[in-house]
Every structure is written in structure tokens, then in C-alpha cells.
Design a protein around this motif. Structure first.
Motif, PDB file in Angstrom:
ATOM      1  N   ARG A   1       2.361   6.697  20.209  1.00 39.37           N
ATOM      2  CA  ARG A   1       2.339   5.866  19.127  1.00 39.37           C
ATOM      3  C   ARG A   1       1.177   6.588  18.459  1.00 39.37           C
ATOM      4  O   ARG A   1       0.258   7.182  18.862  1.00 39.37           O
ATOM      5  N   GLY A   2       1.143   6.208  17.129  1.00 40.10           N
ATOM      6  CA  GLY A   2       0.162   6.836  16.181  1.00 40.10           C
ATOM      7  C   GLY A   2      -0.100   6.120  14.932  1.00 40.10           C
ATOM      8  O   GLY A   2       0.649   5.019  14.737  1.00 40.10           O
ATOM      9  N   ARG A   3      -1.262   6.257  14.268  1.00 43.10           N
ATOM     10  CA  ARG A   3      -1.551   5.507  13.034  1.00 43.10           C
ATOM     11  C   ARG A   3      -1.324   6.538  11.867  1.00 43.10           C
ATOM     12  O   ARG A   3      -2.476   7.663  12.154  1.00 43.10           O
ATOM     13  N   ALA A   4      -0.468   6.665  11.195  1.00 40.53           N
ATOM     14  CA  ALA A   4      -0.399   7.723   9.823  1.00 40.53           C
ATOM     15  C   ALA A   4      -1.461   7.678   9.171  1.00 40.53           C
ATOM     16  O   ALA A   4      -2.192   6.903   8.848  1.00 40.53           O
ATOM     17  N   VAL A   5      -1.864   8.980   8.947  1.00 46.21           N
ATOM     18  CA  VAL A   5      -3.053   9.465   7.718  1.00 46.21           C
ATOM     19  C   VAL A   5      -2.357  10.059   6.515  1.00 46.21           C
ATOM     20  O   VAL A   5      -2.418   9.432   5.450  1.00 46.21           O
ATOM     21  N   THR A   6      -1.547  11.154   7.142  1.00 45.03           N
ATOM     22  CA  THR A   6      -0.656  11.600   5.790  1.00 45.03           C
ATOM     23  C   THR A   6       0.546  12.004   6.299  1.00 45.03           C
ATOM     24  O   THR A   6       0.889  12.474   7.316  1.00 45.03           O
ATOM     25  N   ILE A   7       1.585  11.673   5.515  1.00 46.11           N
ATOM     26  CA  ILE A   7       3.165  12.147   6.018  1.00 46.11           C
ATOM     27  C   ILE A   7       3.481  12.945   4.843  1.00 46.11           C
ATOM     28  O   ILE A   7       3.400  12.769   3.678  1.00 46.11           O
ATOM     29  N   VAL A   8       4.253  14.461   5.531  1.00 43.19           N
ATOM     30  CA  VAL A   8       4.831  15.061   4.672  1.00 43.19           C
ATOM     31  C   VAL A   8       6.457  14.904   4.721  1.00 43.19           C
ATOM     32  O   VAL A   8       6.834  15.035   5.756  1.00 43.19           O
ATOM     33  N   ALA A   9       6.953  14.624   3.401  1.00 40.27           N
ATOM     34  CA  ALA A   9       8.482  14.485   3.521  1.00 40.27           C
ATOM     35  C   ALA A   9       9.287  15.681   3.864  1.00 40.27           C
ATOM     36  O   ALA A   9       8.741  16.744   3.599  1.00 40.27           O
ATOM     37  N   ALA A  10      10.386  15.508   3.933  1.00 39.40           N
ATOM     38  CA  ALA A  10      11.418  16.712   3.996  1.00 39.40           C
ATOM     39  C   ALA A  10      11.230  17.742   2.743  1.00 39.40           C
ATOM     40  O   ALA A  10      11.439  18.753   3.109  1.00 39.40           O
ATOM     41  N   ASP A  11      11.136  17.119   1.497  1.00 40.15           N
ATOM     42  CA  ASP A  11      11.020  17.952   0.509  1.00 40.15           C
ATOM     43  C   ASP A  11       9.651  18.778   0.274  1.00 40.15           C
ATOM     44  O   ASP A  11       9.404  19.153  -0.887  1.00 40.15           O
ATOM     45  N   GLY A  12       8.928  18.048   1.243  1.00 34.86           N
ATOM     46  CA  GLY A  12       7.443  18.927   1.081  1.00 34.86           C
ATOM     47  C   GLY A  12       6.456  18.148   0.095  1.00 34.86           C
ATOM     48  O   GLY A  12       5.034  18.351   0.423  1.00 34.86           O
ATOM     49  N   ALA A  13       6.961  16.694  -0.289  1.00 34.32           N
ATOM     50  CA  ALA A  13       5.946  16.103  -0.929  1.00 34.32           C
ATOM     51  C   ALA A  13       5.029  15.365   0.104  1.00 34.32           C
ATOM     52  O   ALA A  13       5.500  14.893   1.320  1.00 34.32           O
ATOM     53  N   MET A  14       3.654  15.017  -0.190  1.00 29.63           N
ATOM     54  CA  MET A  14       2.688  14.613   0.688  1.00 29.63           C
ATOM     55  C   MET A  14       2.201  13.314   0.350  1.00 29.63           C
ATOM     56  O   MET A  14       2.208  12.978  -0.884  1.00 29.63           O
ATOM     57  N   TYR A  15       2.285  12.357   1.047  1.00 28.04           N
ATOM     58  CA  TYR A  15       1.914  10.975   1.194  1.00 28.04           C
ATOM     59  C   TYR A  15       0.543  10.749   2.119  1.00 28.04           C
ATOM     60  O   TYR A  15       1.001  10.339   2.982  1.00 28.04           O
ATOM     61  N   PRO A  16      -0.521  10.667   1.254  1.00 28.78           N
ATOM     62  CA  PRO A  16      -1.716  10.379   1.993  1.00 28.78           C
ATOM     63  C   PRO A  16      -1.813   8.834   2.072  1.00 28.78           C
ATOM     64  O   PRO A  16      -1.398   8.337   0.974  1.00 28.78           O
ATOM     65  N   VAL A  17      -1.754   8.122   3.169  1.00 26.70           N
ATOM     66  CA  VAL A  17      -1.643   6.723   3.301  1.00 26.70           C
ATOM     67  C   VAL A  17      -3.050   6.033   3.780  1.00 26.70           C
ATOM     68  O   VAL A  17      -3.076   4.781   3.553  1.00 26.70           O
ATOM     69  N   VAL A  18      -3.878   6.760   4.543  1.00 27.66           N
ATOM     70  CA  VAL A  18      -5.182   6.058   4.551  1.00 27.66           C
ATOM     71  C   VAL A  18      -6.110   6.181   3.338  1.00 27.66           C
ATOM     72  O   VAL A  18      -6.211   7.165   2.800  1.00 27.66           O
ATOM     73  N   GLY A  19      -6.670   4.935   3.189  1.00 22.94           N
ATOM     74  CA  GLY A  19      -7.538   4.956   1.988  1.00 22.94           C
ATOM     75  C   GLY A  19      -7.042   4.640   0.658  1.00 22.94           C
ATOM     76  O   GLY A  19      -7.596   4.442  -0.279  1.00 22.94           O
ATOM     77  N   VAL A  20      -5.657   4.637   0.636  1.00 20.59           N
ATOM     78  CA  VAL A  20      -4.880   4.072  -0.585  1.00 20.59           C
ATOM     79  C   VAL A  20      -4.924   2.641  -0.689  1.00 20.59           C
ATOM     80  O   VAL A  20      -4.558   1.823   0.324  1.00 20.59           O
ATOM     81  N   GLU A  21      -5.558   1.876  -1.645  1.00 20.17           N
ATOM     82  CA  GLU A  21      -5.764   0.637  -1.912  1.00 20.17           C
ATOM     83  C   GLU A  21      -4.530   0.030  -2.644  1.00 20.17           C
ATOM     84  O   GLU A  21      -3.672   0.469  -3.248  1.00 20.17           O
ATOM     85  N   CYS A  22      -4.272  -1.241  -2.153  1.00 22.34           N
ATOM     86  CA  CYS A  22      -3.103  -2.322  -2.602  1.00 22.34           C
ATOM     87  C   CYS A  22      -3.806  -2.675  -3.793  1.00 22.34           C
ATOM     88  O   CYS A  22      -4.846  -3.012  -4.190  1.00 22.34           O
ATOM     89  N   ALA A  23      -2.649  -2.888  -4.939  1.00 19.58           N
ATOM     90  CA  ALA A  23      -2.821  -3.116  -6.345  1.00 19.58           C
ATOM     91  C   ALA A  23      -3.901  -4.508  -6.307  1.00 19.58           C
ATOM     92  O   ALA A  23      -4.581  -4.655  -7.145  1.00 19.58           O
ATOM     93  N   GLY A  24      -3.445  -5.276  -5.580  1.00 21.30           N
ATOM     94  CA  GLY A  24      -4.168  -6.647  -5.475  1.00 21.30           C
ATOM     95  C   GLY A  24      -5.649  -6.752  -4.808  1.00 21.30           C
ATOM     96  O   GLY A  24      -6.195  -7.726  -4.710  1.00 21.30           O
ATOM     97  N   ALA A  25      -5.855  -5.520  -4.147  1.00 22.35           N
ATOM     98  CA  ALA A  25      -7.021  -5.753  -3.100  1.00 22.35           C
ATOM     99  C   ALA A  25      -8.180  -5.625  -3.997  1.00 22.35           C
ATOM    100  O   ALA A  25      -8.458  -4.844  -4.942  1.00 22.35           O
TER     101      ALA A  25
ATOM    102  N   VAL B   1       0.838  -1.245  -0.086  1.00 23.30           N
ATOM    103  CA  VAL B   1       0.024   0.114   0.115  1.00 23.30           C
ATOM    104  C   VAL B   1       1.037   1.324  -0.076  1.00 23.30           C
ATOM    105  O   VAL B   1       0.608   2.138  -0.524  1.00 23.30           O
ATOM    106  N   MET B   2       1.998   1.162   0.821  1.00 27.71           N
ATOM    107  CA  MET B   2       2.792   2.412   0.658  1.00 27.71           C
ATOM    108  C   MET B   2       3.512   2.783  -0.343  1.00 27.71           C
ATOM    109  O   MET B   2       3.650   3.912  -0.846  1.00 27.71           O
ATOM    110  N   ILE B   3       3.891   1.681  -1.216  1.00 28.68           N
ATOM    111  CA  ILE B   3       4.561   1.808  -2.523  1.00 28.68           C
ATOM    112  C   ILE B   3       3.398   2.334  -3.434  1.00 28.68           C
ATOM    113  O   ILE B   3       3.875   3.138  -4.244  1.00 28.68           O
ATOM    114  N   ARG B   4       2.209   1.860  -3.326  1.00 26.51           N
ATOM    115  CA  ARG B   4       1.201   2.325  -4.321  1.00 26.51           C
ATOM    116  C   ARG B   4       1.173   3.889  -3.980  1.00 26.51           C
ATOM    117  O   ARG B   4       0.709   4.565  -5.022  1.00 26.51           O
TER     118      ARG B   4
END
Length: 135
Positions: free
Chosen positions: A111-135, A80-83
Motif C-alpha cells: 500500500r502507499g499514499r500517493a504524492v504524484t501520479i504520472v498518467a499514461a499520456d505523461g501528464a503529472m498530477y501532484p496530489v500532496v499539498g493541493v487544497e480543496c476549493a472549500g478548505a 482535492v483530486m478534481i482540483r
């Protein structure tokens, strides 16, 4: 990217919900997202959950909490993260990141459960709701 845009983007993904249903996120406060800014200590792109460990604090009204603490941020499985566009080298040790996360219900547990991660370069990675390719 402005703070307002990040907030709106995060809220959209909160409404989408998690595609991962293998177990409950019951130990996290899903109705409330907190913003944590910190320095990456370790990033593990793995299954069943990727883990981002950072030293940082909750941001409140533009000011970080006093003193950095160690946070363990759980996220989606590797597929899912790769997607979502995240690779093993996306978050490097020493990078400054912002994580919008559901915090653990017990506030003494950092502890937490990531929803969106913003990288050092400002790129945003929403991870909640992203489906895996095989799902």
C-alpha cells in the motif's frame, strides 16, 4: 518529461505537506518516496480517499522489481483530486502509470499514499499539498 524533473517536482510537493488533516499518515514512510510503475486495475475517485489499484513494481535504478504485485495507492478525497485536474476517467483500466508514493511502513504490505501520479499520456498530477476549493 525527464526523470530528474519528475523527482524535483515530487520533492517540492513533499516539502509542502498534506492539506488534508482529518487523520494521520502515520502508517506511511513520509520521509521516503518510492516510484512504482504499473498497470491500472481500478481507479475510485471518492471520499474520504481516492484509491488507485495497480499491478506493478517498485522501480530501482531504472529496472522494475521482479514480478508485478497488486498495489493499493491511497490518495486525496475526490474534491482535492478534481482540483488537481483528475477526473473519473483520467486513469483507465489497462493504462500504464507511474506513482511516486510514500510506502507503507511494513514492507510486506503493498500500500502507499500517493504524492504524484504520472498518467499514461505523461501528464503529472501532484496530489500532496493541493487544497480543496472549500478548505
Amino acid at each position: 518529461m525527464t526523470h530528474a524533473r519528475v523527482t524535483i517536482f515530487t520533492l517540492v510537493f513533499l516539502l509542502v505537506g498534506s492539506a488534508s488533516a482529518h487523520h494521520s499518515d502515520g502508517s506511511f514512510e513520509r520521509q521516503r518516496t518510492v516510484e512504482i510503475q504499473g498497470t491500472v486495475v481500478e481507479f475510485k475517485l471518492q471520499s474520504p480517499h481516492s484509491i488507485l489499484i495497480l499491478d506493478g513494481g517498485i522501480v530501482s535504478e531504472g529496472s522494475p522489481q521482479t514480478g508485478a504485485v497488486r498495489w493499493e495507492i491511497e490518495s486525496e478525497p475526490a474534491g482535492v483530486m478534481i482540483r488537481a485536474g483528475i477526473r473519473r476517467d483520467t486513469f483507465k483500466v489497462g493504462d500504464e502509470v507511474t506513482v511516486f508514493t510514500w510506502r507503507h511502513r511494513r514492507p510486506e504490505i503493498t500500500r502507499g499514499r500517493a504524492v504524484t501520479i504520472v498518467a499514461a499520456d505523461g501528464a503529472m498530477y501532484p496530489v500532496v499539498g493541493v487544497e480543496c476549493a472549500g478548505a
